[in-house]
Write a protein that holds these residues in place. Structure first.
Motif, mmCIF file in Angstrom:
data_model
loop_
_atom_site.group_PDB
_atom_site.id
_atom_site.type_symbol
_atom_site.label_atom_id
_atom_site.label_comp_id
_atom_site.label_asym_id
_atom_site.label_seq_id
_atom_site.Cartn_x
_atom_site.Cartn_y
_atom_site.Cartn_z
ATOM 1 N N SER A 51 52.461 35.480 43.028
ATOM 2 C CA SER A 51 52.902 34.216 43.623
ATOM 3 C C SER A 51 53.710 33.437 42.598
ATOM 4 O O SER A 51 53.717 33.782 41.408
ATOM 5 C CB SER A 51 51.703 33.380 44.088
ATOM 6 O OG SER A 51 50.892 33.016 42.978
ATOM 7 N N ASP A 92 43.787 22.399 36.575
ATOM 8 C CA ASP A 92 43.252 23.374 37.523
ATOM 9 C C ASP A 92 44.398 23.760 38.442
ATOM 10 O O ASP A 92 44.885 22.950 39.226
ATOM 11 C CB ASP A 92 42.100 22.768 38.320
ATOM 12 C CG ASP A 92 41.376 23.801 39.174
ATOM 13 O OD1 ASP A 92 42.020 24.821 39.541
ATOM 14 O OD2 ASP A 92 40.192 23.608 39.483
ATOM 15 N N GLY A 135 44.517 25.858 40.880
ATOM 16 C CA GLY A 135 44.163 26.202 42.246
ATOM 17 C C GLY A 135 44.592 25.145 43.246
ATOM 18 O O GLY A 135 44.293 23.961 43.089
ATOM 19 N N GLY A 136 45.317 25.552 44.283
ATOM 20 C CA GLY A 136 45.709 24.643 45.352
ATOM 21 C C GLY A 136 46.830 23.700 45.019
ATOM 22 O O GLY A 136 47.185 22.828 45.804
ATOM 23 N N ALA A 189 42.242 28.941 36.762
ATOM 24 C CA ALA A 189 42.179 29.202 38.202
ATOM 25 C C ALA A 189 40.953 30.050 38.509
ATOM 26 O O ALA A 189 40.537 30.887 37.693
ATOM 27 C CB ALA A 189 43.440 29.899 38.690
ATOM 28 N N ARG A 190 40.414 29.850 39.700
ATOM 29 C CA ARG A 190 39.297 30.651 40.201
ATOM 30 C C ARG A 190 39.654 31.404 41.473
ATOM 31 O O ARG A 190 38.880 32.226 41.935
ATOM 32 C CB ARG A 190 38.081 29.744 40.448
ATOM 33 C CG ARG A 190 37.509 29.140 39.170
ATOM 34 C CD ARG A 190 36.314 28.257 39.433
ATOM 35 N NE ARG A 190 35.686 27.835 38.179
ATOM 36 C CZ ARG A 190 36.081 26.811 37.443
ATOM 37 N NH1 ARG A 190 37.124 26.079 37.849
ATOM 38 N NH2 ARG A 190 35.471 26.502 36.319
ATOM 39 N N GLU A 191 40.828 31.106 42.022
ATOM 40 C CA GLU A 191 41.270 31.731 43.259
ATOM 41 C C GLU A 191 42.131 32.947 42.954
ATOM 42 O O GLU A 191 42.930 32.929 42.018
ATOM 43 C CB GLU A 191 42.088 30.739 44.097
ATOM 44 C CG GLU A 191 41.347 29.461 44.458
ATOM 45 C CD GLU A 191 41.388 28.420 43.333
ATOM 46 O OE1 GLU A 191 40.685 27.402 43.460
ATOM 47 O OE2 GLU A 191 42.097 28.648 42.328
ATOM 48 N N ARG A 192 42.001 33.967 43.781
ATOM 49 C CA ARG A 192 42.842 35.148 43.618
ATOM 50 C C ARG A 192 44.300 34.801 43.901
ATOM 51 O O ARG A 192 44.598 34.055 44.838
ATOM 52 C CB ARG A 192 42.380 36.261 44.560
ATOM 53 C CG ARG A 192 41.085 36.926 44.125
ATOM 54 C CD ARG A 192 40.712 38.057 45.046
ATOM 55 N NE ARG A 192 40.361 37.559 46.384
ATOM 56 C CZ ARG A 192 40.034 38.337 47.409
ATOM 57 N NH1 ARG A 192 40.048 39.663 47.255
ATOM 58 N NH2 ARG A 192 39.714 37.813 48.572
ATOM 59 N N THR A 216 46.492 33.040 42.207
ATOM 60 C CA THR A 216 47.068 31.870 41.546
ATOM 61 C C THR A 216 47.462 32.247 40.123
ATOM 62 O O THR A 216 46.627 32.725 39.348
ATOM 63 C CB THR A 216 46.063 30.704 41.515
ATOM 64 O OG1 THR A 216 45.751 30.312 42.856
ATOM 65 C CG2 THR A 216 46.642 29.510 40.772
ATOM 66 N N SER A 228 35.615 35.896 37.178
ATOM 67 C CA SER A 228 35.557 34.862 38.207
ATOM 68 C C SER A 228 36.463 33.672 37.906
ATOM 69 O O SER A 228 36.742 32.859 38.787
ATOM 70 C CB SER A 228 34.116 34.371 38.385
ATOM 71 O OG SER A 228 33.650 33.724 37.209
ATOM 72 N N VAL A 229 36.906 33.547 36.663
ATOM 73 C CA VAL A 229 37.775 32.441 36.269
ATOM 74 C C VAL A 229 38.693 32.925 35.153
ATOM 75 O O VAL A 229 38.274 33.708 34.289
ATOM 76 C CB VAL A 229 36.963 31.205 35.827
ATOM 77 C CG1 VAL A 229 36.019 31.540 34.692
ATOM 78 C CG2 VAL A 229 37.882 30.053 35.430
ATOM 79 N N TRP A 281 46.391 35.981 35.991
ATOM 80 C CA TRP A 281 45.967 35.713 37.373
ATOM 81 C C TRP A 281 44.827 36.672 37.739
ATOM 82 O O TRP A 281 44.585 37.659 37.062
ATOM 83 C CB TRP A 281 47.134 35.855 38.342
ATOM 84 C CG TRP A 281 47.706 37.240 38.489
ATOM 85 C CD1 TRP A 281 47.412 38.170 39.457
ATOM 86 C CD2 TRP A 281 48.661 37.888 37.633
ATOM 87 N NE1 TRP A 281 48.130 39.321 39.263
ATOM 88 C CE2 TRP A 281 48.910 39.168 38.163
ATOM 89 C CE3 TRP A 281 49.348 37.475 36.483
ATOM 90 C CZ2 TRP A 281 49.808 40.071 37.564
ATOM 91 C CZ3 TRP A 281 50.245 38.368 35.875
ATOM 92 C CH2 TRP A 281 50.465 39.639 36.435
#
Length: 224
Positions: free
Chosen positions: A42, A57, A59-60, A74-77, A79, A99-100, A222
């Motif tokens: 991404s 952070d 994420g989002g 980031a903790r989201e896949r 990102t 996980s992070v 990522w």
């Protein structure tokens, strides 16, 4: 492509790469960033780096936001966290479970102020491992006495990262040594990488101190 893909025991879902001169200038607004975008899942969350300790952070976030920070996590896949460097030290971090993830931009000011400690704290997890990317090497990074004084005022153990320079009142600073010291003080013992020199490896890396250029490499991480 000549990307550097770190060799470290990160979980298999943690993906990383560092660009080199061959991929072009990754500074803000540079068209070469398209080269990096083609290698990651991404659009990266780029930062406005100020040699501080703020951790964003990613994420989002809108990729157009460009938060003012010198580290991102980031903790989201999917990102993509990224920093740009050209003598300063990029540091990748993750936990053993994958996980992070995080990346920090650690020049001498950021290291002295505590950017690595701030990043590790923001990750809020145990069993962190780190990888140290390309930066200016300890045999050529000469700084003034005021830089050594700033480190010593914060932590006398930093003396181990300085040796007298050729000029009176100047010191050779080992950014890798300071980073390892600060990471260990944060409870991080599994530290990998290091050994590069952006200043002397002319054909491979950009170097601000050598070339006085705005050109930068990018270090991206990522979760797949």
């Amino acid at each position: 492509m000549s990307f550097i893909v770190p060799e470290w025991p990160a979980p298999p879902n943690v993906r990383t790469l560092v660009t080199t001169r061959a991929e072009g200038d990754m500074a803000r607004g540079s068209p070469a960033r398209v080269t990096l975008r083609a290698q990651v899942p991404s659009e990266p969350v780029w930062l406005r780096q100020v040699h501080g300790t703020a951790v964003a952070d990613a994420g989002g976030r809108s990729v157009a936001e460009e938060p003012v920070a010198d580290a991102a996590l980031a903790r989201e896949r999917g990102t993509v966290c990224v920093v740009t460097v050209a003598d300063c030290l990029p540091v990748f971090l993750t936990d053993a479970r994958g996980s992070v993830i995080a990346v920090a931009h650690a020049g001498w000011r950021g290291l002295c102020a505590g950017v690595l400690e701030a990043t590790a704290k923001a990750m809020a997890c145990a069993d962190i491992l780190a990888w140290l990317g390309p930066c200016i090497g300890p045999k050529v990074y000469e700084v003034g006495a005021e830089v050594r004084d700033a480190f010593m005022q914060r932590d006398p153990h930093a003396a181990s990262a300085f040796v007298p320079g050729a000029r009176p009142g100047h010191w050779l600073l080992d950014l890798y040594g300071v980073a390892r010291l600060r990471l260990r003080q944060s409870g991080i013992e599994r530290i990998h990488g290091g050994g590069f020199c952006t200043y002397t490896e002319h054909d491979r890396f950009f170097s601000y101190r050598r070339d006085r250029t705005s050109a930068r490499m990018a270090a991206a991480i990522w979760l797949a």
